[in-house]
Design a protein around this motif. Structure first.
Motif, PDB file in Angstrom:
ATOM      1  N   HIS A 263       0.844  -1.195   0.000  1.00  0.00           N
ATOM      2  CA  HIS A 263       0.000   0.000   0.000  1.00  0.00           C
ATOM      3  C   HIS A 263       0.877   1.242   0.000  1.00  0.00           C
ATOM      4  N   PRO A 264       0.442   2.355  -0.617  1.00  0.00           N
ATOM      5  CA  PRO A 264      -0.804   2.507  -1.400  1.00  0.00           C
ATOM      6  C   PRO A 264      -0.604   2.279  -2.892  1.00  0.00           C
TER       7      PRO A 264
ATOM      8  N   GLU B 159      -3.404   0.667  -4.991  1.00  0.00           N
ATOM      9  CA  GLU B 159      -4.765   1.202  -4.892  1.00  0.00           C
ATOM     10  C   GLU B 159      -5.452   1.197  -6.254  1.00  0.00           C
TER      11      GLU B 159
ATOM     12  N   GLN C  60      -9.881  -4.365   2.805  1.00  0.00           N
ATOM     13  CA  GLN C  60      -8.983  -3.760   1.819  1.00  0.00           C
ATOM     14  C   GLN C  60      -9.404  -4.007   0.368  1.00  0.00           C
TER      15      GLN C  60
END
Length: 227
Positions: free
Chosen positions: A106-107, A110, A159
């Motif tokens: 992460h990130p 994303e 998530q």
């Protein structure tokens, strides 16, 4: 029919600390194979808890070994080594990452993952057993799931929506104790459509494969295969 990836390069000693492919692995492979046309074109593939690397190597056979980036995470350094060896033995460039779920990624991931796969520790145990297994790094952490068998799964479910790309698909192995229909409802509240694509009895276990995607994506429904 896509052949099951070879793991003959792994020894009995390896499988003392790394989960050996079993019925839950094979039903997951079958679910992925029946969706093969749907999965082709995936550019970023992520398997959580890759263990032996069998599932990710199979995904390489579906999506093409040079057509995608294959990331494989695991907390177990032995699993990371086995995953890398399985990739080499099956001519799929697997990239193991030693991390808890997706913590190290992460990130950057994303809304980037086209194909997400998780065969979690789903067996219902008390939370203390599941916690100790995770902390101590013993083989039991591959299956000890805590209350409802959901201790680890719930953490990833938080998530998934953030990880999936617009075309992203998520596959999850579950058993009735995990309450698959409740998982589907919970993920609907997070903006994802879910369904059970395959069921199979294996001894005392009644294995389910759940598939999730964004509602805008149109996927062909799979008939309930329950005997």
């Amino acid at each position: 029919m896509i052949p099951t990836p070879t793991t003959s390069h792994l020894s009995a000693a390896d499988f003392e600390s790394v989960y050996e492919p079993a019925e839950d692995t094979f039903i997951l492979l079958d679910a992925l194979e029946q969706d093969a046309e749907l999965l082709k074109g995936s550019r970023l593939v992520l398997e959580i808890g890759s263990g032996s690397g069998c599932v990710s190597a199979f995904l390489g056979a579906i999506c093409g070994p040079s057509s995608a980036l294959y990331l494989c995470t695991d907390l177990n350094p032995h699993a990371a080594r086995c995953t890398a060896l399985t990739g080499q033995s099956n001519s799929v460039p697997l990239d193991p990452v030693l991390t808890d779920l997706t913590s190290a990624l992460h990130p950057r991931l994303e809304h980037a993952v086209d194909l997400l796969v998780f065969n979690p520790p789903y067996v219902e145990t008390d939370d203390a057993e599941a916690f100790d297994a995770q902390e101590d790094g013993v083989i039991e952490r591959a299956w000890a799931g805590g209350i409802g068998g959901m201790r680890v799964t719930n953490r990833l479910l938080e998530q998934v929506e953030t990880l999936l790309s617009p075309r992203g698909i998520f596959y999850l192995v579950a058993v009735p104790e995990n309450k698959p229909l409740q998982i589907i409802e919970d993920m609907k509240a997070r903006g994802l459509h879910g369904e059970i694509t395959l069921k199979r009895r294996a001894g005392r276990e009644h294995l389910h494969i759940l598939r999730f995607s964004r509602p805008a994506e149109s996927h062909t429904a799979v008939d309930d295969p329950t005997p």
